[in-house]
Design an enzyme around this catalytic site. Structure first.
Site, PDB file in Angstrom:
ATOM      1  N   TYR A 141      38.389  30.253  37.318  1.00 18.80           N
ATOM      2  CA  TYR A 141      39.333  30.638  35.727  1.00 18.80           C
ATOM      3  C   TYR A 141      39.548  29.025  35.300  1.00 18.80           C
ATOM      4  O   TYR A 141      39.732  29.020  34.183  1.00 18.80           O
ATOM      5  CB  TYR A 141      40.064  31.631  36.349  1.00 18.80           C
ATOM      6  N   LYS A 190      34.108  31.012  50.515  1.00 23.27           N
ATOM      7  CA  LYS A 190      32.529  31.211  50.773  1.00 23.27           C
ATOM      8  C   LYS A 190      31.808  29.612  51.130  1.00 23.27           C
ATOM      9  O   LYS A 190      31.294  29.412  50.062  1.00 23.27           O
ATOM     10  CB  LYS A 190      32.167  31.811  49.227  1.00 23.27           C
ATOM     11  N   ASP A 223      32.631  37.897  51.429  1.00 20.24           N
ATOM     12  CA  ASP A 223      31.823  39.350  51.247  1.00 20.24           C
ATOM     13  C   ASP A 223      32.042  40.120  52.859  1.00 20.24           C
ATOM     14  O   ASP A 223      32.316  41.440  52.065  1.00 20.24           O
ATOM     15  CB  ASP A 223      30.227  38.688  51.185  1.00 20.24           C
ATOM     16  N   ASP A 247      41.477  37.788  42.823  1.00 19.49           N
ATOM     17  CA  ASP A 247      41.577  38.390  41.821  1.00 19.49           C
ATOM     18  C   ASP A 247      40.258  39.488  42.146  1.00 19.49           C
ATOM     19  O   ASP A 247      40.914  41.015  42.432  1.00 19.49           O
ATOM     20  CB  ASP A 247      40.935  38.038  40.745  1.00 19.49           C
ATOM     21  N   ASP A 251      42.037  44.126  43.948  1.00 19.51           N
ATOM     22  CA  ASP A 251      42.336  44.968  42.597  1.00 19.51           C
ATOM     23  C   ASP A 251      41.512  46.655  43.574  1.00 19.51           C
ATOM     24  O   ASP A 251      41.795  47.167  43.609  1.00 19.51           O
ATOM     25  CB  ASP A 251      40.409  45.108  42.057  1.00 19.51           C
TER      26      ASP A 251
END
Ligand code: IPM
Ligand code: MG
Length: 357
Positions: A141, A190, A223, A247, A251
């Site tokens: 970001y 990851k 994942d 982020d 959620d």
């Protein structure tokens, strides 16, 4: 205690919920004998309209000069044009960066009386209690981004960068929090694909091994984590991860308790003011209708009292009142499952009157 608190209502339902947060702060000040000097400043879409800037300098200056900041939400369809020069969200990213708020704490707790509002089965979610640490001022970001010519037209890129120091400081905070909780830390990355994640994993492992040998530590690929969060959420205690993964995963996790309307968050740096806000967005569809759930903001006020002002009894009092209000069956529309509901201001009244008692 005397403290300056900055209120950033923002867009959509932001002003309505921050008004209720302000009332709670005023009530706490009265009941416990503190003096909070509160001032409101623009951020987000309304600041673009009025000042051509989602984060006017005067807002940054006021924040720097405060002990803590309470934010509502930013954004809305009015400012969604992808070709616009600036967006409301840029204001939020910039205030995090300006104040060095590198650690975003997102507690995901289930409320027994609301578990049946969760899209997941009671036996899976009941008892879930996770504290996420999302790295907030680095990663993709904040990396270099842009567009360049491409055979097919254009290509666009975003760079994901993490430095040793950025990983160390957020992992350290998360590990300290784990020590005070169930003593378990999960780092999410990851590393099977991304170099930035391989550094993340290396640094996280070193910090934990050298400084926190007493905690139980595991690494999980992002994942797989998306899957585990809904299949066995009770297995996690503290979770630490990078900006984008955090982020997305928070959620996802926000659906475990059944409503976004109950989840607060805190963004902290190594010194200076912390910023507190509900996890949910500006909900433009219900803005101005006195329907929004103010409880996430009120719980963000509790986090503010605890983390920035060190007022632990006051924070616990606010949390107890919210819990009692829910136990008594009061619901805003988002958590009423079609039953009777109270308005934003009525929910604020219920909390304030119990807090005064
Ligand atoms: C959040 C929000 C923000 C983010 C947006 C509004 C920039 O989604 O706080 O999670 O991505 O950080
Ligand atoms: Mg988000």
């Amino acid at each position: 205690m005397d403290a300056k608190i900055v209120l950033l209502p923002g867009d959509g339902i932001g002003p309505e919920i921050v008004t209720q947060g302000r009332r709670v702060l005023e009530t706490v000040a009265e009941r416990f004998g503190h003096s909070f000097e509160m001032s409101e400043h623009p951020i987000g879409g309304n600041a673009i309209d009025d000042f051509g800037d989602p984060l006017p300098q005067a807002t940054v200056d006021a924040c720097r000069d405060s002990a803590a900041i309470l934010l509502g939400a930013v954004g809305g369809p009015k400012w969604d044009d992808p070709t616009a020069k600036t967006r409301p969200e840029a204001g939020l990213l910039k205030i995090r960066q300006e104040l060095g708020l590198f650690a975003n704490l997102r507690p995901i707790q289930t409320w027994d009386e609301l578990v049946d509002a969760s899209p997941l089965r009671r036996d899976i979610v009941a008892g879930t209690d996770i504290l996420f640490f999302r790295e907030l001022t680095g990663g993709i970001y904040f990396g270099d981004s842009g567009r360049r010519p491409h055979d097919s037209g254009e290509a666009a890129y975003n760079e994901m960068v993490y430095s040793t120091g950025e990983v160390e400081r957020v992992v350290r905070l998360a590990a300290q929090a784990a020590q005070k909780r169930k003593g378990k830390l999960t780092s999410v990355d990851k590393a099977n694909v991304l170099e930035a994640s391989r550094l993340w994993r290396q640094v996280a492992e070193r910090v934990v091994t050298e400084e926190f040998p007493d905690i139980e530590y595991e690494v999980v690929l992002v994942d797989a984590m998306a899957m585990h969060l809904i299949s066995r959420p009770k297995d996690f205690d503290v979770v630490v991860t990078g900006n984008m993964f955090g982020d997305i995963l928070t959620d996802e996790a926000s659906m475990l308790p059944g409503s976004l309307g109950l989840l607060p968050s805190a963004s902290l740096g190594s010194d200076g003011p912390g910023l507190y806000e509900p996890i949910h967005g500006s909900a433009p569809d219900i803005a101005g209708q006195n329907l929004a759930n103010p409880l996430a903001t009120i719980l963000a006020v509790a986090m503010l009292l605890r983390h920035s002002l060190n007022l632990n009894d006051e924070a616990a009092a606010v949390e107890e009142v919210v819990s009692a209000t829910l136990k008594a069956g009061h619901r805003t529309r988002d958590i009423a499952s079609g039953g009777t509901s109270v308005s934003t201001t009525e929910m604020g009244d219920l909390v304030v009157s119990q807090l005064q008692a």
